[in-house]
Design a protein around this motif. Structure first.
Motif, PDB file in Angstrom:
ATOM      1  N   GLN A  87       0.902  -1.350   0.182  1.00 23.09           N
ATOM      2  CA  GLN A  87       0.159   0.249  -0.151  1.00 23.09           C
ATOM      3  C   GLN A  87       0.899   1.431  -0.257  1.00 23.09           C
TER       4      GLN A  87
ATOM      5  N   GLY B 126      -1.968   5.765  -0.687  1.00 26.34           N
ATOM      6  CA  GLY B 126      -3.518   5.759  -0.636  1.00 26.34           C
ATOM      7  C   GLY B 126      -3.317   3.899  -1.911  1.00 26.34           C
ATOM      8  N   ASN B 127      -2.689   3.967  -2.249  1.00 31.46           N
ATOM      9  CA  ASN B 127      -3.323   3.187  -3.640  1.00 31.46           C
ATOM     10  C   ASN B 127      -2.238   1.570  -2.988  1.00 31.46           C
TER      11      ASN B 127
ATOM     12  N   THR C  38      -7.703   4.605  -4.670  1.00 28.11           N
ATOM     13  CA  THR C  38      -8.609   5.231  -3.724  1.00 28.11           C
ATOM     14  C   THR C  38      -9.252   6.731  -3.736  1.00 28.11           C
TER      15      THR C  38
ATOM     16  N   SER D 256      -7.996   9.205  -2.802  1.00 39.23           N
ATOM     17  CA  SER D 256      -6.510  10.000  -3.302  1.00 39.23           C
ATOM     18  C   SER D 256      -6.029  10.590  -4.072  1.00 39.23           C
ATOM     19  N   LYS D 257      -6.329   9.191  -5.134  1.00 37.89           N
ATOM     20  CA  LYS D 257      -5.857   9.842  -6.341  1.00 37.89           C
ATOM     21  C   LYS D 257      -6.887  10.238  -7.765  1.00 37.89           C
TER      22      LYS D 257
ATOM     23  N   TRP E 239      -9.384  -0.558   1.721  1.00 36.12           N
ATOM     24  CA  TRP E 239      -8.784   0.122   1.670  1.00 36.12           C
ATOM     25  C   TRP E 239      -8.988   1.516   1.648  1.00 36.12           C
ATOM     26  N   GLY E 240      -9.808   2.119   1.718  1.00 30.05           N
ATOM     27  CA  GLY E 240     -10.504   2.488   1.488  1.00 30.05           C
ATOM     28  C   GLY E 240     -11.568   3.504  -0.117  1.00 30.05           C
TER      29      GLY E 240
END
Ligand code: AMP
Ligand code: ZN
Length: 471
Positions: free
Chosen positions: A145, A148-149, A196, A198-199, A211-212
């Motif tokens: 991880q 975020g990915n 996720t 985040s990207k 993981w979200g």
């Protein structure tokens, strides 16, 4: 059957794991736009492969995904999701775009006689499967991880570039333009298994995960969809040559790390259709689709013949002139078949001998151009027409060129034209001329011909007798 295997870089005897069921997987379309005729070349040749296997006696189960999430502008996981891009372009939702272009894809396939695979699975149907595979890869230490990915860690592999004799050019096509380095990656070739929020904040479809909230990478789709429907081993995986790297390379990396054993035995790659100015594209120049061909008056069957006339492992250049040549060849084939009559019993020895040529062509790494030549051999052969018609019907299980229906339609049209032009008076004059010729009364025969000419009738002497037409 011998097939070229991109893994071994050789033609190999095809031996399925289980002869009672050949397991075949095909990368499906990304449904953000119409398929161009280059994409469809790949699907035509995969269709011929599947039909050849069935024709040669292998029961096939074929699975194909529909990519409706996760395929980014660059195959190397950068840029915007193609589906989001398509939705913005047309002011629609991603789901609307996916439905519209999935239907359009299968409509094109129908026009080209491309059979629908036994299982067609949209990528958005299998989120639980992706999460399970990614979780296992994390547990095994094959993934990590970062930012975020979740990434696949290619440094855990003994060999990453499994298809490494490909041309630099083909590899470059796979990566495509606009590649920017992702600072989260530990190694250059690591690829995303799960994105996720985040990207990409504007990703339309997202799902909850350990993981979200996020969405799967493109490569994971094919591994999981294949395993969902075909289990832990695969006989043949097919796709266009640009998919060999990075897409198929990544599929192998994650599938074999997950399974702990070899996954797929044969990799079948169809080379590209290019235009005379280079690569086929959906964004620049004239966007070549089946509908465009139809609008310009081309029968999609002529395009299928155009593809079959060349070997799947050669790049093929599309030009209108080349397509016109295929149209002429197709029309000639249909006209010759229309002239065949059901004239008795099939001659078994001739049937088997001519069929053996066709089978030999398919067995030799799916040599469709030789298979088409075998069709011409049938038309030239000395056997009766009934045998020829039986052979053409048999070959059509693989070629799927609509030859018999097209020949029947032509015969019907010719009969209608003849009926529309029927004229007993002209028939009587033509018969009188034939009689005069028979009696060697040539001046009378010529007189009748001239009289007919004055009335706008042309006489055509054929081996089947004298015919006439209005000019
Ligand atoms: P896509 O919808 O972009 O995922 O592509 C669908 C299929 O078409 C994939 O198997 C590609 O490898 C293949 N493909 C892409 N471009 C071409 C081309 N110019 N000629 C033949 N096949 C292609
Ligand atoms: Zn794939």
């Amino acid at each position: 059957m011998y097939l070229y295997n991109s893994l071994s870089h050789k033609k190999e005897l095809f031996v399925p794991n289980n002869p009672d069921q050949v397991k075949m997987y095909t990368c499906g379309p990304t449904v953000y736009h119409y398929a161009h005729i280059g994409n469809l070349r790949t699907y035509i040749m995969e269709d011929v492969l599947e039909k050849s296997l069935r024709y040669l006696g292998y029961p096939v189960k074929r699975v194909m995904n529909i990519t409706d999430v996760g395929h980014l502008a660059s195959d190397a996981d950068t840029g915007e999701d193609k589906m989001v891009k398509g939705a913005k372009r047309e002011n629609k939702t991603v789901l609307e775009i996916a439905k519209y272009y999935t239907d359009a894809f299968f409509a094109d396939c129908d026009k080209l006689n491309i059979k629908r695979p036994d299982v067609v699975e949209p990528a958005t149907n299998c989120i639980d499967e992706y999460i399970h595979m990614i979780q296992t890869l994390l547990e095994k230490g094959s993934a990590y991880q970062a930012g975020g990915n979740i990434y696949f860690d290619t440094s855990t592999l003994e060999k990453y570039y499994v298809f490494n004799d490909h041309d630099e050019e083909d590899l470059a096509v796979g990566v495509r333009e606009g590649v920017e380095e992702d600072p989260n990656k530990k190694n250059k070739n690591d690829f995303v298994l799960w994105f996720t929020k985040s990207k990409f904040e504007d990703q339309a479809l997202k799902w909850d995960s350990p993981w979200g909230v996020g969405y799967p990478g493109w490569h994971i789709e094919c591994s999981c969809i294949s395993m969902k429907h075909l289990g832990d081993d695969l006989d043949i995986h097919a796709g266009g040559i640009d998919n060999a790297f990075p897409h198929h390379t990544n599929e192998i990396a994650q599938s074999e790390s997950y399974l702990g054993h070899k996954w797929c035995n044969y990799w079948f790659h169809v080379h590209h259709l290019n235009t005379d100015t280079g690569k086929m594209s959906k964004s620049k120049g004239e966007f070549l689709t089946v509908s465009l061909l139809e609008r310009k008056g081309y029968d999609p069957m002529a395009y299928r013949l155009f593809c079959l006339q060349s070997h799947y492992r050669r790049n093929l250049v599309f030009s209108w002139e080349n397509l016109d040549n295929a149209v002429a060849a197709y029309d000639k084939l249909v006209a010759r078949i229309a002239a065949l009559k059901q004239d008795g019993e099939v001659e078994q020895a001739a049937f088997q001998q001519l069929k053996a040529r066709f089978v030999g062509a398919l067995n030799g790494d799916l040599n469709t151009s030789v298979a088409v030549t075998a069709l011409y051999d049938v038309l030239k052969a000395k056997c009766n027409d009934a045998t020829k018609l039986a052979l053409i019907t048999d070959f059509e299980q693989v070629l799927s060129l609509n030859l018999i229906p097209a020949a029947n339609a032509l015969k019907q049209k010719q009969a209608e034209e003849e009926a529309a032009n029927a004229d007993p008076e002209i028939d009587a004059l033509v018969a009188a001329r034939t009689q005069a010729k028979k009696e060697k009364n040539f001046p009378e025969a010529d007189r009748i011909r001239d009289e007919l000419k004055l009335r706008g009738i042309e006489i055509i002497d054929t081996p089947q007798g004298t015919k006439w037409r209005k000019v």
